[in-house]
Structures are given as C-alpha cells and as structure tokens.
Design a protein around this motif. Sequence first.
Motif, short mmCIF file in Angstrom:
data_model
loop_
_atom_site.label_atom_id
_atom_site.label_comp_id
_atom_site.label_asym_id
_atom_site.label_seq_id
_atom_site.Cartn_x
_atom_site.Cartn_y
_atom_site.Cartn_z
N ASP A 27 0.85 -1.18 0.00
CA ASP A 27 0.00 0.00 0.00
C ASP A 27 0.90 1.24 0.00
O ASP A 27 1.63 1.48 0.96
CB ASP A 27 -0.91 -0.01 1.22
N PHE A 28 0.84 2.04 -1.08
CA PHE A 28 1.68 3.23 -1.19
C PHE A 28 0.94 4.49 -0.74
O PHE A 28 1.49 5.58 -0.82
CB PHE A 28 2.15 3.42 -2.63
N GLY A 29 -0.31 4.36 -0.31
CA GLY A 29 -1.07 5.52 0.13
C GLY A 29 -2.08 5.95 -0.92
O GLY A 29 -2.44 5.20 -1.83
N LYS A 30 -2.54 7.18 -0.79
CA LYS A 30 -3.57 7.73 -1.67
C LYS A 30 -2.93 8.55 -2.77
O LYS A 30 -2.20 9.50 -2.50
CB LYS A 30 -4.55 8.60 -0.86
N MET A 31 -3.24 8.21 -4.02
CA MET A 31 -2.75 8.97 -5.16
C MET A 31 -3.81 10.01 -5.56
O MET A 31 -4.99 9.69 -5.66
CB MET A 31 -2.46 8.03 -6.34
N THR A 32 -3.37 11.23 -5.77
CA THR A 32 -4.27 12.30 -6.20
C THR A 32 -3.84 12.75 -7.59
O THR A 32 -2.85 13.46 -7.74
CB THR A 32 -4.22 13.49 -5.23
N VAL A 33 -4.59 12.33 -8.60
CA VAL A 33 -4.18 12.62 -9.97
C VAL A 33 -4.86 13.88 -10.49
O VAL A 33 -5.91 14.29 -10.00
CB VAL A 33 -4.51 11.45 -10.92
N LYS A 34 -4.24 14.51 -11.46
CA LYS A 34 -4.76 15.75 -12.05
C LYS A 34 -6.10 15.50 -12.74
O LYS A 34 -6.25 14.56 -13.54
CB LYS A 34 -3.74 16.29 -13.06
N ASN A 35 -7.07 16.35 -12.45
CA ASN A 35 -8.38 16.33 -13.13
C ASN A 35 -9.09 14.98 -13.06
O ASN A 35 -9.91 14.65 -13.92
CB ASN A 35 -8.23 16.74 -14.60
N SER A 36 -8.76 14.15 -12.06
CA SER A 36 -9.38 12.83 -11.90
C SER A 36 -9.21 11.97 -13.15
O SER A 36 -10.09 11.17 -13.51
CB SER A 36 -10.87 12.97 -11.56
N PHE A 37 -8.07 12.10 -13.82
CA PHE A 37 -7.84 11.36 -15.06
C PHE A 37 -7.66 9.86 -14.85
O PHE A 37 -7.80 9.08 -15.77
CB PHE A 37 -6.60 11.91 -15.78
N GLY A 38 -7.31 9.44 -13.64
CA GLY A 38 -7.12 8.01 -13.39
C GLY A 38 -5.68 7.67 -13.08
O GLY A 38 -4.76 8.45 -13.32
N GLU A 39 -5.50 6.47 -12.52
CA GLU A 39 -4.18 6.05 -12.02
C GLU A 39 -3.62 4.97 -12.94
O GLU A 39 -3.50 3.81 -12.57
CB GLU A 39 -4.34 5.55 -10.58
N GLY A 40 -3.28 5.36 -14.16
CA GLY A 40 -3.00 4.38 -15.20
C GLY A 40 -1.54 4.05 -15.46
O GLY A 40 -1.23 3.50 -16.50
N THR A 41 -0.63 4.40 -14.58
CA THR A 41 0.77 4.06 -14.83
C THR A 41 1.01 2.56 -14.64
O THR A 41 0.33 1.90 -13.85
CB THR A 41 1.71 4.85 -13.90
N SER A 42 1.95 2.01 -15.39
CA SER A 42 2.26 0.58 -15.30
C SER A 42 3.62 0.36 -14.64
O SER A 42 4.54 1.15 -14.85
CB SER A 42 2.28 -0.07 -16.69
N PRO A 43 3.76 -0.70 -13.85
CA PRO A 43 5.08 -1.03 -13.29
C PRO A 43 5.99 -1.65 -14.34
O PRO A 43 5.52 -2.12 -15.37
CB PRO A 43 4.75 -2.03 -12.17
N THR A 44 7.27 -1.65 -14.06
CA THR A 44 8.27 -2.28 -14.92
C THR A 44 9.01 -3.34 -14.12
O THR A 44 9.38 -3.10 -12.97
CB THR A 44 9.27 -1.24 -15.44
N ILE A 45 9.23 -4.50 -14.71
CA ILE A 45 10.01 -5.55 -14.07
C ILE A 45 11.28 -5.80 -14.88
O ILE A 45 11.22 -5.95 -16.11
CB ILE A 45 9.21 -6.86 -13.94
N TYR A 46 12.41 -5.81 -14.19
CA TYR A 46 13.68 -6.14 -14.82
C TYR A 46 14.47 -6.98 -13.83
O TYR A 46 14.77 -6.53 -12.73
CB TYR A 46 14.46 -4.87 -15.19
N GLY A 47 14.80 -8.22 -14.22
CA GLY A 47 15.46 -9.14 -13.28
C GLY A 47 14.55 -9.40 -12.10
O GLY A 47 13.38 -9.74 -12.26
#
Length: 226
Positions: A27-47
């Motif tokens: 749990d990283f806490g509460k994200m507050t995005v601009k204009n309620s656009f949504g929390e659409g970032t993707s994680p990256t896995i390497y090794g």
Amino acid sequence: GEYLYAFFGSQGLYCLDMDGNLKWEKDFGKMTVKNSFGEGTSPTIYGNTMIINWDHEGDSFIVALNKKTGKEIWRNERSEQTSWSTPLVIAHKGKHQVVIGASSKTRSYDFETGKLIWECSGLGSNVIPMPVYADGIVYVMSGHRRPALQAIVLDKAKGDITGSDAILWSLAGDTPYVSSPLLYGDKLYFLKDRNGILSCYDAKTGQVHFGPERLEGMRRVYASLV
C-alpha cells in the motif's frame, strides 16, 4: 512464469502465484491525480526488481521493490506533477539505468541505487508515452500542451543536460499524447496527439521519412504502435 502482479495505484499492488494465492501486497497511500484522469501508470520488471512511478499532485516518488518479497530496495523523491509514463530500464555500457519522462524533467536513475544520473527539461504536460531506446540513444516525448520529442545521447548525459549537445535532435509537434512510439531498426514511428496521423523519422538524424500522414479509416487512437 512464477508470479502475476496487479497494480491499482491507490488500491495497492498485489503479487499472486500461478494458483491465485496472494504472496504479498503493498500500500503506497492515496494517489491524487490531475483532473481525476485516473491512475494508469504501469510497473516495470527487470530481473528481480520492480520499478513503480508514483507521480501525482502530492508527494511524488519512484520506488524499486524486490519482485519476490515486495521489500523496498530504494526510493527517490520526485518534484513532479501527475504523469503516467512507464519506466524504461536501459542497459548501457555495462550499467543499468531507469528512465522516466515527465513534465518537469525527464530523469534517469541508477538501477541499483536509485541515485540520479541525469535530468532534462523540455517535455509538455501530462506525459504518458513510454521512452524507447537503441544504440545509445533514448527517445522521450509528450503530446499534450507543448508537444515535444527529444533524442538523448547517453554517452553525453550526466547532470542537468537541458539545452546541451546531449540532445541529438528534437521536435516540437506531431507527437503522441497517449500512445507510445515504435522504434524499429533506424526508424522512429509515432502518432499525433490521439489521432490516426502517423509520422516516421530517421532515429539517428531526425530526418523526416514521411508524415504527418493521416491513416485512412482511423480517428481517435490510444493504443501504442507495435
């Protein structure tokens, strides 16, 4: 083939095995995005490492986790507003770095320690496209307000490279808002804004091969090129 990861921003990050059993959660806490656009970032896995970009209207950061345990390896604060770009891990001259395009500055971090390697301003707002990389050059772009593209030479990239010769070539228009570009051979392809308008540039020189050219039968485009 070991784990499945699901990331929902404010709703948490979850790791499951292939039988659907929860292995760990974060749990990283509460994200507050601009204009309620949504929390659409993707994680990256390497090794064995997972990288997450947490840019929002609050305290932004980038964090690296052990993908098997969820334990934090490093975390670095970021002076950024909301962005949705997926981090790119680059192997360059025996070392790995993590590159993230963003509105204030594109930044590169040491993959092992999280230490800042270089930074560069010049992209517009609401940065979404993922960077692409080949042959020592990383390409970052944005297409909202002040659309921009920068081709950055990693051999010359150290510290603040804004306005320096580390930027091999740049563009101020016709770049994608949502979709990511395609780098294939020595050609860089990308769409304009969210429209079916395609351009192709020489990746090394910035010379135009064709475009911007409207693709027949296509209007709004959010998908990335493959």
